[in-house]
Design a protein around this motif. Sequence first.
Motif, short mmCIF file in Angstrom:
data_model
loop_
_atom_site.label_atom_id
_atom_site.label_comp_id
_atom_site.label_asym_id
_atom_site.label_seq_id
_atom_site.Cartn_x
_atom_site.Cartn_y
_atom_site.Cartn_z
N LEU A 1 27.72 44.56 21.37
CA LEU A 1 28.78 45.16 22.24
C LEU A 1 28.21 46.65 22.62
O LEU A 1 28.54 46.85 23.66
N ARG A 2 27.39 47.41 21.92
CA ARG A 2 26.81 48.47 22.45
C ARG A 2 26.00 48.18 23.52
O ARG A 2 26.15 48.83 24.27
N ARG A 3 25.09 47.13 23.36
CA ARG A 3 24.07 46.80 24.61
C ARG A 3 24.95 46.53 25.78
O ARG A 3 24.58 47.04 26.69
N PHE A 4 25.78 45.79 25.63
CA PHE A 4 26.72 45.32 26.81
C PHE A 4 27.49 46.39 27.54
O PHE A 4 27.16 46.75 28.75
N ALA A 5 27.90 47.43 26.67
CA ALA A 5 28.75 48.53 27.28
C ALA A 5 27.59 49.32 27.78
O ALA A 5 28.04 50.01 28.96
N LYS A 6 26.25 49.62 27.41
CA LYS A 6 25.40 50.38 27.94
C LYS A 6 24.83 49.90 29.26
O LYS A 6 24.68 50.31 30.25
N GLU A 7 24.45 48.66 29.12
CA GLU A 7 23.81 47.96 30.13
C GLU A 7 24.51 47.36 31.39
O GLU A 7 24.05 47.40 32.47
N GLU A 8 25.73 47.34 31.09
CA GLU A 8 26.74 46.75 32.15
C GLU A 8 27.68 47.69 32.99
O GLU A 8 28.30 47.66 34.08
N ASP B 1 27.42 50.48 34.70
CA ASP B 1 27.17 51.00 36.03
C ASP B 1 27.30 49.74 36.92
O ASP B 1 28.09 50.23 38.14
N GLU B 2 27.06 48.68 36.71
CA GLU B 2 27.21 47.39 37.63
C GLU B 2 28.69 47.18 37.77
O GLU B 2 29.43 46.97 38.62
N LEU B 3 29.34 47.22 36.38
CA LEU B 3 30.78 47.13 36.42
C LEU B 3 31.77 48.00 37.40
O LEU B 3 32.72 47.89 37.87
N LYS B 4 31.15 49.26 37.30
CA LYS B 4 31.87 50.32 37.86
C LYS B 4 31.55 50.27 39.44
O LYS B 4 32.61 50.10 40.30
N ARG B 5 30.39 49.67 39.82
CA ARG B 5 29.98 49.42 41.13
C ARG B 5 30.90 48.25 41.66
O ARG B 5 31.38 48.21 42.86
N GLN B 6 31.28 47.52 40.98
CA GLN B 6 32.08 46.28 41.18
C GLN B 6 33.44 46.49 41.31
O GLN B 6 34.40 45.90 41.70
N GLY B 7 33.82 47.69 40.71
CA GLY B 7 35.41 48.14 40.68
C GLY B 7 36.13 47.36 39.63
O GLY B 7 37.14 47.35 39.62
N VAL B 8 35.30 47.27 38.47
CA VAL B 8 36.03 46.59 37.25
C VAL B 8 36.35 47.75 36.47
O VAL B 8 35.58 48.47 36.06
N ALA B 9 37.47 47.81 36.05
CA ALA B 9 38.20 48.64 35.31
C ALA B 9 38.22 48.07 33.96
O ALA B 9 38.81 47.28 33.46
N GLU C 1 33.29 54.86 26.20
CA GLU C 1 32.44 55.48 27.18
C GLU C 1 32.56 54.50 28.19
O GLU C 1 32.69 54.87 29.59
N ILE C 2 32.55 53.30 28.00
CA ILE C 2 32.56 52.35 29.22
C ILE C 2 33.91 52.36 29.73
O ILE C 2 34.05 52.31 31.18
N GLU C 3 34.83 52.69 29.06
CA GLU C 3 36.21 52.69 29.42
C GLU C 3 36.64 53.71 30.52
O GLU C 3 36.79 53.68 31.42
N ARG C 4 35.85 54.83 29.84
CA ARG C 4 35.88 56.18 30.83
C ARG C 4 34.99 55.95 31.95
O ARG C 4 35.69 56.36 33.19
N HIS C 5 33.90 55.50 32.05
CA HIS C 5 33.04 55.32 33.06
C HIS C 5 33.70 54.30 34.19
O HIS C 5 33.37 54.70 35.27
N THR C 6 34.51 53.42 33.61
CA THR C 6 34.70 52.52 34.70
C THR C 6 36.32 52.77 35.06
O THR C 6 36.80 52.01 35.87
#
Length: 260
Positions: A100-107, A109-117, A137-142
């Motif tokens: 889960l941590r790995r997914f949140a870290k690795e994905e 930027d790409e999720l943000k770029r794609q416009g995924v909230a 952090e991934i919630e905030r970032h996206t």
Amino acid sequence: METSAGDALRRHIPPIDLLQAIKVGGRLPAHVAVIMDGNGRWARGRGLPRFRGHTAGIKSVRDIIEGAIEAGIDVLTLFTFSQENWRRPAAEVEALMKLLRRFAKEERDELKRQGVAVHVLGDLDRLAPAPRRAVEEIERHTAGGRTLRLNLMISYGGRAEITRAARRLAERVERGDLNAGEIDEDTFAAELFTADLPDPDLLIRTSGEQRISNFLLWQLAYTELFVTPVLWPDFRREHLFEAIYDYQKRERRFGRVTAG
Ligand code: IPE
Ligand code: IPE
Ligand code: MG
């Protein structure tokens, strides 16, 4: 070996045409929920430890997020870790939390770029500090993404969610913010994790299990169910399109009679 009805369908309609077919095939589901199941069996079938199935399942997550965007779905809700999954052996829970941590870290930027909230929903108090920070952090970032809303249901149980809603309403009554007589389905639904969302139109469960496993008990009242024998690590966007194709042929009656 390919044996499912879906495989027969795909032999008939190539994947790219399947996407075209759903684009013109009628109403798209606005909200699709998925019980991602079968990782352990996928690994066992290859003589691998269970966690390898979870790792392989990440590819499927990436692929159906892209598929959901291609198809034009508004909300994708993934059952990622259930409340009951805490009872698995500690080593497996640990491996899942690491992933889960790995997914949140690795994905992120790409999720943000794609416009995924991304929204992470469930009893997050049970998470250890590191995975908790990662999902927050991934919630905030996206936040603010407009293409797709992605709900990751983590440490989630349907009964616990309903109980929590009841408790929150009782607290409002105690505070004098609400009269008990004002409680109806809308005030109740507003206290669920999915408060601002439409109910799922379509629920997909992989690996052939025909049960809900304490997922979205309230929200699934009139959801169309699609069970596929495909194991989660083998699931790709074509399988999502196939489920939508099947959904579009159904008649949703919501307890009424057919018009005409
Ligand atoms: C789904 O796969 C992933 C989670 C529940 C976290 P499983 O781990 O349940 O795989 P099976 O059902 O044992 O094959
Ligand atoms: C449901 O799968 C939970 C998730 C997919 C996260 P399980 O594998 O935990 O469900 P059961 O035990 O088969 O009902
Ligand atoms: Mg399972």
